[in-house]
Design a protein around this motif. Structure first.
Motif, PDB file in Angstrom:
ATOM      1  N   LEU A  63       0.853  -1.193   0.000  1.00  0.00           N
ATOM      2  CA  LEU A  63       0.000   0.000   0.000  1.00  0.00           C
ATOM      3  C   LEU A  63       0.886   1.238   0.000  1.00  0.00           C
ATOM      4  CD1 LEU A  63      -2.512  -1.237   2.720  1.00  0.00           C
ATOM      5  CD2 LEU A  63      -2.807  -1.336   0.242  1.00  0.00           C
ATOM      6  N   ASP A  64       0.899   1.937  -1.119  1.00  0.00           N
ATOM      7  CA  ASP A  64       1.696   3.146  -1.236  1.00  0.00           C
ATOM      8  C   ASP A  64       1.216   4.202  -0.251  1.00  0.00           C
ATOM      9  OD1 ASP A  64       3.214   2.022  -3.251  1.00  0.00           O
ATOM     10  OD2 ASP A  64       1.875   2.755  -4.840  1.00  0.00           O
ATOM     11  N   CYS A  66      -0.395   7.003   1.771  1.00  0.00           N
ATOM     12  CA  CYS A  66      -1.755   7.556   1.648  1.00  0.00           C
ATOM     13  C   CYS A  66      -2.000   8.482   2.824  1.00  0.00           C
ATOM     14  CB  CYS A  66      -2.767   6.419   1.626  1.00  0.00           C
ATOM     15  SG  CYS A  66      -4.475   6.977   1.500  1.00  0.00           S
ATOM     16  N   ARG A  69      -7.676   8.093   4.123  1.00  0.00           N
ATOM     17  CA  ARG A  69      -8.357   6.871   3.695  1.00  0.00           C
ATOM     18  C   ARG A  69      -9.847   6.959   3.993  1.00  0.00           C
ATOM     19  NH1 ARG A  69      -3.140   5.232   5.360  1.00  0.00           N
ATOM     20  NH2 ARG A  69      -3.695   5.610   7.531  1.00  0.00           N
ATOM     21  N   LYS A  88     -10.327   2.518   1.082  1.00  0.00           N
ATOM     22  CA  LYS A  88      -9.901   3.179  -0.148  1.00  0.00           C
ATOM     23  C   LYS A  88      -9.047   4.407   0.174  1.00  0.00           C
ATOM     24  CE  LYS A  88     -11.832   5.401  -4.299  1.00  0.00           C
ATOM     25  NZ  LYS A  88     -13.105   5.802  -4.978  1.00  0.00           N
ATOM     26  N   CYS A  89      -7.932   4.525  -0.527  1.00  0.00           N
ATOM     27  CA  CYS A  89      -7.111   5.732  -0.392  1.00  0.00           C
ATOM     28  C   CYS A  89      -7.733   6.826  -1.251  1.00  0.00           C
ATOM     29  CB  CYS A  89      -5.680   5.459  -0.842  1.00  0.00           C
ATOM     30  SG  CYS A  89      -4.626   6.931  -0.705  1.00  0.00           S
ATOM     31  N   ASN A  94      -3.393   5.621  -5.057  1.00  0.00           N
ATOM     32  CA  ASN A  94      -4.577   5.113  -5.757  1.00  0.00           C
ATOM     33  C   ASN A  94      -4.688   3.609  -5.542  1.00  0.00           C
ATOM     34  OD1 ASN A  94      -6.796   4.899  -7.424  1.00  0.00           O
ATOM     35  ND2 ASN A  94      -5.599   4.773  -9.307  1.00  0.00           N
ATOM     36  N   TRP A  95      -5.265   3.233  -4.391  1.00  0.00           N
ATOM     37  CA  TRP A  95      -5.496   1.816  -4.127  1.00  0.00           C
ATOM     38  C   TRP A  95      -6.785   1.633  -3.333  1.00  0.00           C
ATOM     39  CZ3 TRP A  95      -5.855   1.535   1.041  1.00  0.00           C
ATOM     40  CH2 TRP A  95      -5.004   2.316   1.843  1.00  0.00           C
ATOM     41  N   PHE A  97      -9.047  -1.887  -1.308  1.00  0.00           N
ATOM     42  CA  PHE A  97      -9.178  -3.326  -1.066  1.00  0.00           C
ATOM     43  C   PHE A  97     -10.356  -3.567  -0.112  1.00  0.00           C
ATOM     44  CE2 PHE A  97      -6.417  -1.815   2.305  1.00  0.00           C
ATOM     45  CZ  PHE A  97      -6.844  -2.518   3.426  1.00  0.00           C
TER      46      PHE A  97
END
Length: 231
Positions: A63-64, A66, A69, A88-89, A94-95, A97
């Motif tokens: 996970l880059d 962020c 969230r 969600k970020c 931009n990720w 799960f």
């Protein structure tokens, strides 16, 4: 000349270092704590005592960095039982799960205290309360027995069976072929008459009444076999 180049490179490194440190990789521990906080807040108004088991975030999930969230309940999921949360970020990367969670809410719910017949009007003695996990109960289960008192059953219910909202309807105030009292009110004047109800009706519903010599009128059903006829 070499010293000048070296000094220039060191200056560039010192400028870039703060930029890299400003967006560290999002740690699984931080996200897990945020999800726990979100669940505790969201479940704080539950109808009973709640507990939950959050599945750990997959360790290989990268996970880059962020800075903000968003945690939400995906459409079609309920905040009870085996469900899913979406993380969600929304700022900095931009990720997104989904994170599985199991939620238990212990509640008191209504069951039939004895065998109940179709069309029977529910009274206090017809209801018993049991404790259970809301996750294992129908979504329409009755938690407040007061909402069932005075309503009628659409079909028979066995003793111990869970009482659900769709099993109940407003009790009939007037039965078909019942002798009723008709009251006409206008400008402070009240006139009463009698007739025979041509259909069953709950309180507030329309009912047709047959008078002497075959004449019919329509009024509003009230409790006690009364039909109000407006001007």
């Amino acid at each position: 000349m070499q010293k000048l180049i070296f000094s220039f490179l060191m200056a560039l490194a010192s400028l870039s270092a703060p930029l890299q440190a400003s967006e560290p990789a999002s740690t699984h521990a931080n996200i897990t704590q945020e999800v726990n906080d979100w669940l505790n807040t969201s479940l704080s108004n539950s109808p009973g005592a709640f507990s939950f088991e959050l599945r750990p975030i997959v360790s290989r999930l990268k996970l880059d960095g962020c800075t903000q969230r968003e945690i939400s309940l995906p459409q079609g999921n309920r905040l009870v039982g085996n469900t899913m949360l979406r993380v969600k970020c929304i700022e900095g990367a931009n990720w997104m799960f989904n994170l599985p969670v199991k939620i238990s809410i212990q509640v008191q719910y209504a069951v039939a205290a004895r065998p109940l017949a179709a069309n029977q009007e529910i009274s206090t003695g017809d209801i018993a309360m049991q404790q259970g996990d809301l996750a294992t109960l129908p979504g329409s289960v009755i938690l407040d027995p007061a909402t069932a008192i005075g309503r009628a059953l659409n079909s028979p219910v066995a003793a111990g069976q869970t009482l659900r909202q769709e099993q109940l309807r407003t009790a009939m105030a007037i039965s078909q072929n019942q002798k009723v009292k008709i009251i006409f009110r206008q400008d402070g004047i009240e006139i009463s008459n009698e007739g025979i109800a041509m259909n069953a009706a709950a309180e507030g519903q329309p009912v047709r009444v047959r008078l002497d010599k075959g004449k019919t009128i329509t009024g509003t059903a009230q409790l006690g076999g009364i039909v109000d006829v407006g001007p």
